[in-house]
Every structure is written in C-alpha cells, then in structure tokens.
Scaffold this active site. Structure first.
Site, PDB file in Angstrom:
ATOM      1  N   SER A 286      -3.105  -2.868   3.737  1.00 47.48           N
ATOM      2  CA  SER A 286      -2.089  -3.093   2.664  1.00 47.48           C
ATOM      3  C   SER A 286      -3.200  -3.597   1.489  1.00 47.48           C
ATOM      4  CB  SER A 286      -1.156  -4.300   2.847  1.00 47.48           C
ATOM      5  OG  SER A 286      -0.284  -4.579   1.967  1.00 47.48           O
ATOM      6  N   ASP A 297     -14.032   3.631  -4.952  1.00 42.56           N
ATOM      7  CA  ASP A 297     -13.753   4.529  -5.929  1.00 42.56           C
ATOM      8  C   ASP A 297     -14.877   4.040  -6.983  1.00 42.56           C
ATOM      9  OD1 ASP A 297     -11.955   5.772  -4.621  1.00 42.56           O
ATOM     10  OD2 ASP A 297     -10.414   5.320  -6.144  1.00 42.56           O
ATOM     11  N   LYS A 311      -1.327   1.343   5.248  1.00 47.28           N
ATOM     12  CA  LYS A 311      -0.331   0.957   4.770  1.00 47.28           C
ATOM     13  C   LYS A 311      -0.460   0.989   3.478  1.00 47.28           C
ATOM     14  CE  LYS A 311       2.801  -3.077   4.565  1.00 47.28           C
ATOM     15  NZ  LYS A 311       2.812  -2.928   3.002  1.00 47.28           N
TER      16      LYS A 311
END
Length: 496
Positions: A286, A297, A311
């Site tokens: 999460s 990224d 998740k």
C-alpha cells in the site's frame, strides 16, 4: 372417494404454495424490496426465531464478501475506534501486525517488548483460531477486534507456522505504543530510518529523523519499509516530497469511472542528493509501495530486497449513522510512470531474498568494499558477512566426505543474485560477470553459455538447496578451511 379428495386438496395446496410468488409479478429482478421481504419472512416465520441484528450483520457480511475484496470491510463502532487508534499508534492488544492471507490472517510484523514478541510469534505465522474459535475466511477487521480487548485480559491464539504443527499461546493484552519511525546512524556512518506503518504523524516524525541525520553529517541513507503494511496515503506523499523536487507527481488514483486524481510533492526536498536505498520485501504494501514506487521512478532511490505485496488500491472510511463505518475500496493507484502495482507489486533493482542480508546488501551498495568475505563457524548457526554477524537457518553440512554450503545465503552474502527456476528444476546464479544455471538433479551447469560437467550435484534437504564447496571454483571464489571455520572471499568488480 375421501382419499381422492384429500389427495386433490394437497395437490392444490402445493401448486399454490409454489405458484403464488410467480404470479405476483413478471419482474424477476432482485431489489431492496426483495431483501426486505426475505428479511421479514425469516424474522416472522423461521423456526429458530433468529435475532434481527444477527441477520442484518450476516447480510452485510455476505454483501461485502461478494466483492471478493479483502480491503472492503464493515467496521462496528468498536472496530472503528480500534482502527482509528491504530493510526494514532496507540491501542490495547498483543503487539502484532496482520494482513489478509489466503484463508487466515498472516503476521507481517511483531512489535518489540510486547506480549506477541515475548510469546515467540514470528513474521509469516498464521492466526487460525482466537479463543478456540476458527477464523477461516473472516474479515480481517473482525479478527483484529477479537484479538484486542480490555487491558489485562487474556486471549488464546492458535498459531500455524510453516514446518511446525499448530500450537496455542495465551497472551495478556496490554497498552501498545508503536512509534512509526525509528532512526540511527550505523557503524559505517550510513543513516537508517525504519518505518513500520504510515500513521497520522509519520511524515512529521520522518522529517525530524532525517533532519537529525543530516545534522550528524550523514550522506547515505537506508529507508526500511520491510513488513510495513501501509496506512495513510498522504503521509507517503509527504515523505516522497523529501526526495523529489516540489510539484512532481507521486501517485495517481483512478476510480471506477476512470476519473484520475493526482498527488504531487510539496515543500523543500530536504533529502534531495542523499544517496538512498529503500529496503522492501513481500510484506511491503500500500503506502509503502506508493513511496518506493515513486522514488524508483524518479531514480531518487535504489530498491533492494524482494518483490512487494502488490496492494495497489485505495480505501476511504465512510461514517455510518449507526456509529460504525464502511472501509471501502474506491480507486486503484499508479506510480508516476503509470505502473500498475495491484496484484503485481514492485520488483527491486537488486534482489536479495535472505532477510538477514538485506541491510548488509544496502550498506555494501552505498559504500562498496574491495572484497566480500563470508565466514562460517561450522558448529554454529551464525556467520560473519564482512565482519557483521548474521544468524543463518541452514548451516554448513558435511555428508559422505563432501562439504555443502547453504546456496542462497552464501551467494547473496557475496553479492550474487539467486533465482530458483521451477520450470527446469534448476538454480540461476548471476553476478560479477557470471551467469550460471545449475541443474538440481545432476552435476551439470551452463556457465556463461558453456556447458560444464563433472560437478558435484546440488543437494536439497527440507526445502533448502545446498551447493558443494568444490563447485564454487566455477565462480573463482576463494575458499579457506581451518578447523571448524570456513571462509569465502570474492573480490568486488573494482578489485578484479
């Protein structure tokens, strides 16, 4: 004649009993009126004289279960209070963190100095009964409510552990205070910040920790979100803001209508320029994945460890008039590069699956050494990796005059990547310019595209894979043996 009349009357009764509802209308759609009809009929006529609250709770559970979403749950007023308390890091319980498993909840974290730790509960244990009652396929929130309770009371847990029989523990509930952030300076001068969840104050705690580390001259940082089940999305966004310039996208959420909401960094990036590693594992979920995915990224951090939980959905708390709440999944989230996380997880930049080696691997990445040394004491379940003691589950083994080393631990400790290839029943070992595929069934290997024969076969015992010491010659690994001590040494790439 009387018998015929009775039979005819019975037939009419049966016909009208079954035909009546059909004749009531041609519309067969099930709506709220149908639900009310069924509820009223059960309440008024069922032989068990059921309690209305029990019927309604069962209807709610059944409705939620049809979603096949373990994160959408009804929270009773008591459960809602417990949930809010967990975000504020204070509650009465036994000191373990759970996440939904296939049928039973799994332990993903055990808090220090709590009843759970003292009783010996471990990560990956499953809780299969609470006070003798089976909890198979129950919503996680209901199970947590059963485990928690008044301070000083007892709870019996039946625990299932891989490789062992089910066992029962009795724990006394206590007040649990769980700081969400811990920090320190490691022996090599690297900063360390561990996050166990994302609560209401986590970002503030994190900023204070990072500021103190910078004041102590730290230029390299290890951010640990292993076993972190997540929490408040906004806290993850704020922490990402410490490492990425202001105004950059951290995550996007997309709802059922395809509507996208974006969350961007804000404020000064006080950690910008600090070389950072994020430690992840299969229990990082999460909000942990939101933070790690964003830093990956933007190349603001290197991810080391194992693939995360996956998740990738967002829940909201909807208060209900009854005093409870509905925790409802309303969107999925994406990384800044629109990578999907749900059901997939994040892959690390450098895979290290042995938990005891992940921190060492992060230190080695941030501050490389000329060589890596692993020292085994054959008589102990411990090894030294570059001088740092590490507990090991599989020890060095002697059989029929052959010395076997625990394969994954040995190679990951030296800086290699190890992958089990189930399709070919083989092990791939890569690193230092070597790419070797060992067959688990015979003494054959393919090393850098060339077949090598005459090796001693790998050995598999109790699910663990061992490699003969002699096979390490393929990798030019230096081996030394002295009495009960065995040492492996591999020069780093810069030292070759």
């Amino acid at each position: 004649m009387r018998k015929l009349s009775l039979v005819f009357t019975f037939v009419l009764f049966v016909i009208f009993c079954f035909a009546g509802p059909v004749l009531a209308g041609e519309n067969t759609a099930i709506g709220t009126e149908t639900f009310e009809e069924i509820l009223n009929n059960i309440q008024s006529q069922h032989i068990s004289n059921p309690n209305s609250d029990t019927l309604i709770q069962g209807a709610i559970d059944g409705m939620i279960n049809t979603l096949n979403d373990p994160y959408t749950v009804y929270l009773s007023p008591e459960q809602l209070k417990e949930f809010q308390g967990s975000l504020e890091s204070e509650y009465v319980g036994v000191g373990m963190q759970l996440q939904p498993g296939e049928h039973f909840p799994e332990v993903i974290g055990v808090i220090e100095n709590t009843p759970a730790e003292e009783a010996g509960i471990k990560v990956n244990d499953q809780i299969i009964k609470v006070d003798g009652t089976d909890v198979i396929d129950e919503p996680l929130g209901m199970i947590v409510q059963k485990i928690r309770g008044p301070k000083g009371t007892k709870v019996r847990l039946t625990v299932r552990r891989s490789g062992a029989g089910d066992f029962e523990l009795e724990l006394v509930r206590m007040s649990i205070d769980t700081p969400t952030v811990i920090w320190k300076v490691l022996d090599d001068g690297t900063g360390y910040i561990g996050l166990n969840k994302f609560g209401v104050n986590t970002a503030d705690e994190f900023d204070k920790a990072l500021t103190k580390l910078k004041q102590q001259g730290v230029t390299a940082l290890i951010l640990d979100v292993r076993d972190n089940p997540g929490g408040i999305l906004g806290e993850a966004v704020r922490i990402a803001s410490d490492f990425v310039e202001s105004g950059q996208l951290v995550t996007s959420t997309v709802d059922k209508n395809g509507e996208r909401q974006e969350y961007h960094t804000k404020g000064a990036a006080i950690g910008l320029g600090i070389r950072t590693v994020v430690l992840i594992d299969r229990n990082s979920a999460s909000a942990s994945e939101i933070l790690a995915g964003a830093l990956q990224d933007y190349h603001a951090a290197t991810l080391i460890g194992g693939t995360t939980y996956g998740k990738g959905t967002v829940q909201t708390i909807i208060p209900l008039k009854s005093g409870g709440a509905l925790k409802l999944t309303i969107a999925k989230y994406l990384t800044p590069k629109d990578r999907v996380v749900n059901g997939i997880g994040l892959n690390p930049d450098y895979q290290v699956l042995t938990p005891g080696l992940q921190l060492i691997a992060a230190q080695r990445f941030l501050k490389p050494s000329e060589k890596n040394v692993v020292e085994f004491d054959i008589e102990k379940s411990e090894a030294q990796v570059n001088g740092i003691p590490v507990k090991i589950e599989q020890t060095v083994m002697q059989k029929n005059g052959v010395t076997y080393l625990p394969l994954r631990f040995s190679f990951e400790a030296l800086g290699y990547k190890v992958d089990w290839q189930s399709s070919s029943n083989s092990v791939r070992i890569t690193g230092y310019g070597s790419n070797a595929l060992f067959s688990a069934e015979n003494g054959q290997a393919v090393v850098n595209g060339k077949e090598t024969t005459g090796l001693d076969p790998l050995k598999i015992e109790e699910g663990a894979t061992y490699i003969p010491l002699s096979d390490l010659n393929v990798f030019n690994i230096s081996c030394k043996t002295e009495e009960s001590n065995l040492s492996l040494e591999k020069m780093s790439a810069s030292g070759n």
